[in-house]
Structure formats: C-alpha cells, structure tokens
Design a protein around this motif. Structure first.
Motif, PDB file in Angstrom:
ATOM      1  N   SER A 148     -65.018  15.631  70.277  1.00  0.00           N
ATOM      2  CA  SER A 148     -65.563  16.644  71.463  1.00  0.00           C
ATOM      3  C   SER A 148     -67.054  15.957  71.392  1.00  0.00           C
ATOM      4  O   SER A 148     -67.258  14.941  70.784  1.00  0.00           O
ATOM      5  CB  SER A 148     -66.144  17.978  70.297  1.00  0.00           C
ATOM      6  OG  SER A 148     -66.582  17.475  69.016  1.00  0.00           O
ATOM      7  N   GLY A 149     -67.400  16.576  72.476  1.00  0.00           N
ATOM      8  CA  GLY A 149     -68.172  16.245  73.551  1.00  0.00           C
ATOM      9  C   GLY A 149     -68.507  16.782  74.335  1.00  0.00           C
ATOM     10  O   GLY A 149     -68.827  18.583  74.300  1.00  0.00           O
ATOM     11  N   ASN A 150     -68.390  16.493  75.448  1.00  0.00           N
ATOM     12  CA  ASN A 150     -68.459  17.237  76.584  1.00  0.00           C
ATOM     13  C   ASN A 150     -67.092  17.790  77.644  1.00  0.00           C
ATOM     14  O   ASN A 150     -66.651  18.806  77.598  1.00  0.00           O
ATOM     15  CB  ASN A 150     -68.482  16.410  78.007  1.00  0.00           C
ATOM     16  CG  ASN A 150     -69.754  16.175  78.059  1.00  0.00           C
ATOM     17  OD1 ASN A 150     -70.494  16.631  77.541  1.00  0.00           O
ATOM     18  ND2 ASN A 150     -70.112  14.481  78.820  1.00  0.00           N
ATOM     19  N   SER A 151     -65.986  17.416  76.538  1.00  0.00           N
ATOM     20  CA  SER A 151     -64.707  17.620  76.267  1.00  0.00           C
ATOM     21  C   SER A 151     -64.138  17.270  75.487  1.00  0.00           C
ATOM     22  O   SER A 151     -64.385  16.604  74.065  1.00  0.00           O
ATOM     23  CB  SER A 151     -63.542  17.202  77.658  1.00  0.00           C
ATOM     24  OG  SER A 151     -63.659  15.316  77.226  1.00  0.00           O
ATOM     25  N   TRP A 152     -63.125  18.363  75.036  1.00  0.00           N
ATOM     26  CA  TRP A 152     -62.573  17.524  73.555  1.00  0.00           C
ATOM     27  C   TRP A 152     -60.467  17.176  73.859  1.00  0.00           C
ATOM     28  O   TRP A 152     -60.541  17.696  74.302  1.00  0.00           O
ATOM     29  CB  TRP A 152     -62.261  18.718  72.246  1.00  0.00           C
ATOM     30  CG  TRP A 152     -61.840  20.682  73.637  1.00  0.00           C
ATOM     31  CD1 TRP A 152     -62.206  21.253  74.124  1.00  0.00           C
ATOM     32  CD2 TRP A 152     -59.707  20.582  73.285  1.00  0.00           C
ATOM     33  NE1 TRP A 152     -61.518  21.980  74.439  1.00  0.00           N
ATOM     34  CE2 TRP A 152     -60.226  21.935  74.037  1.00  0.00           C
ATOM     35  CE3 TRP A 152     -59.177  20.125  72.649  1.00  0.00           C
ATOM     36  CZ2 TRP A 152     -58.799  22.362  74.072  1.00  0.00           C
ATOM     37  CZ3 TRP A 152     -58.114  20.676  73.042  1.00  0.00           C
ATOM     38  CH2 TRP A 152     -57.415  21.578  73.488  1.00  0.00           C
ATOM     39  N   HIS A 153     -60.559  16.312  73.139  1.00  0.00           N
ATOM     40  CA  HIS A 153     -59.332  15.280  72.529  1.00  0.00           C
ATOM     41  C   HIS A 153     -58.781  16.374  71.054  1.00  0.00           C
ATOM     42  O   HIS A 153     -59.353  15.596  70.210  1.00  0.00           O
ATOM     43  CB  HIS A 153     -59.710  14.643  73.105  1.00  0.00           C
ATOM     44  CG  HIS A 153     -57.511  13.430  72.789  1.00  0.00           C
ATOM     45  ND1 HIS A 153     -56.827  14.196  74.165  1.00  0.00           N
ATOM     46  CD2 HIS A 153     -57.647  12.843  72.321  1.00  0.00           C
ATOM     47  CE1 HIS A 153     -55.744  12.796  73.542  1.00  0.00           C
ATOM     48  NE2 HIS A 153     -56.242  12.457  71.921  1.00  0.00           N
ATOM     49  N   VAL A 154     -57.603  16.605  70.612  1.00  0.00           N
ATOM     50  CA  VAL A 154     -56.593  16.490  69.580  1.00  0.00           C
ATOM     51  C   VAL A 154     -55.597  15.932  69.594  1.00  0.00           C
ATOM     52  O   VAL A 154     -54.596  15.776  69.715  1.00  0.00           O
ATOM     53  CB  VAL A 154     -57.136  17.744  69.272  1.00  0.00           C
ATOM     54  CG1 VAL A 154     -56.362  18.238  67.588  1.00  0.00           C
ATOM     55  CG2 VAL A 154     -58.205  18.679  69.093  1.00  0.00           C
ATOM     56  N   THR A 155     -54.916  14.624  68.517  1.00  0.00           N
ATOM     57  CA  THR A 155     -54.002  14.159  68.127  1.00  0.00           C
ATOM     58  C   THR A 155     -53.464  15.132  66.479  1.00  0.00           C
ATOM     59  O   THR A 155     -54.030  15.291  65.520  1.00  0.00           O
ATOM     60  CB  THR A 155     -54.080  13.050  68.273  1.00  0.00           C
ATOM     61  OG1 THR A 155     -54.617  12.388  69.130  1.00  0.00           O
ATOM     62  CG2 THR A 155     -52.648  12.821  67.932  1.00  0.00           C
ATOM     63  N   ALA A 156     -52.191  15.572  66.755  1.00  0.00           N
ATOM     64  CA  ALA A 156     -51.852  16.057  65.249  1.00  0.00           C
ATOM     65  C   ALA A 156     -50.597  15.077  65.352  1.00  0.00           C
ATOM     66  O   ALA A 156     -49.259  14.901  66.841  1.00  0.00           O
ATOM     67  CB  ALA A 156     -51.227  17.405  66.088  1.00  0.00           C
ATOM     68  N   GLU A 157     -49.595  15.264  64.260  1.00  0.00           N
ATOM     69  CA  GLU A 157     -48.427  14.913  64.151  1.00  0.00           C
ATOM     70  C   GLU A 157     -47.530  16.066  63.780  1.00  0.00           C
ATOM     71  O   GLU A 157     -47.842  17.071  62.855  1.00  0.00           O
ATOM     72  CB  GLU A 157     -48.258  14.030  62.564  1.00  0.00           C
ATOM     73  CG  GLU A 157     -46.628  13.204  61.923  1.00  0.00           C
ATOM     74  CD  GLU A 157     -46.823  12.454  61.000  1.00  0.00           C
ATOM     75  OE1 GLU A 157     -45.892  11.528  61.020  1.00  0.00           O
ATOM     76  OE2 GLU A 157     -48.765  12.244  60.739  1.00  0.00           O
ATOM     77  N   LEU A 158     -46.419  16.109  63.825  1.00  0.00           N
ATOM     78  CA  LEU A 158     -45.387  17.150  64.161  1.00  0.00           C
ATOM     79  C   LEU A 158     -44.268  17.078  63.037  1.00  0.00           C
ATOM     80  O   LEU A 158     -43.872  15.418  62.597  1.00  0.00           O
ATOM     81  CB  LEU A 158     -44.449  17.551  64.697  1.00  0.00           C
ATOM     82  CG  LEU A 158     -45.256  17.773  66.410  1.00  0.00           C
ATOM     83  CD1 LEU A 158     -44.042  17.691  67.540  1.00  0.00           C
ATOM     84  CD2 LEU A 158     -45.752  19.259  66.579  1.00  0.00           C
TER      85      LEU A 158
END
Length: 87
Positions: A75-85
């Motif tokens: 996170s910061g100015n925008s966020w990014h999340v990665t997930a395993e299914l």
C-alpha cells in the motif's frame, strides 16, 4: 405492501443470500490441505482493506475458487494485493 407480497419478497431474498457462494480467505495452515488453482491480483487507489478483500473474493469466485490466501500486499498512494486460489 400486503403480507403475501412481503413473504414472497423475503423468500426470494433468502434464496439469493443462501445461493451465493463466496470464496473465503484462509490461512497458510488451512491452505496446506487445499489444491492450488492459480494466482490473482487486484489493485486500486483508495478504499478500505474490506473493499480489497471483497474484490479478491469476487475475482476468486469468477475463477471458480472456493478459497484464497493473500501472499503479497502493498500500500501507499495505491494498493496491490496478490492471492493464491484454492479448490
């Protein structure tokens, strides 16, 4: 609104609520017993962690997964999340 109409509306709402099968977030330990089916990512600007989890669950559902585990989050100015299914 008549009582009959209200009962019918409540019945339809119940079917929709219980018919939805959202992917749930699992821990690393819980994931050990599940079969991995791939990786997804979501990103954006603003929003709460609950919004991010909702987007992950929505995307996991679209891929046919029953569960997901977050493996990266920035996170910061925008966020990014990665997930395993998982199945």
């Amino acid at each position: 609104m008549t009582i009959k109409t209200a009962i019918n509306a409540l019945g339809l709402l119940t079917l929709v609520t219980f018919g939805a099968c959202a992917a749930e977030q699992v821990s690393q330990q819980q994931a050990q017993n599940l079969q991995s089916t791939g990786i997804i990512t979501v990103s954006g600007a603003g929003g709460s962690p609950m919004d991010q989890q909702a987007r992950l669950a929505e995307k996991a559902d679209a891929q046919g997964a029953h569960a997901y585990r977050i493996i990266e989050a920035r996170s910061g100015n925008s966020w990014h999340v990665t997930a395993e299914l998982y199945k």
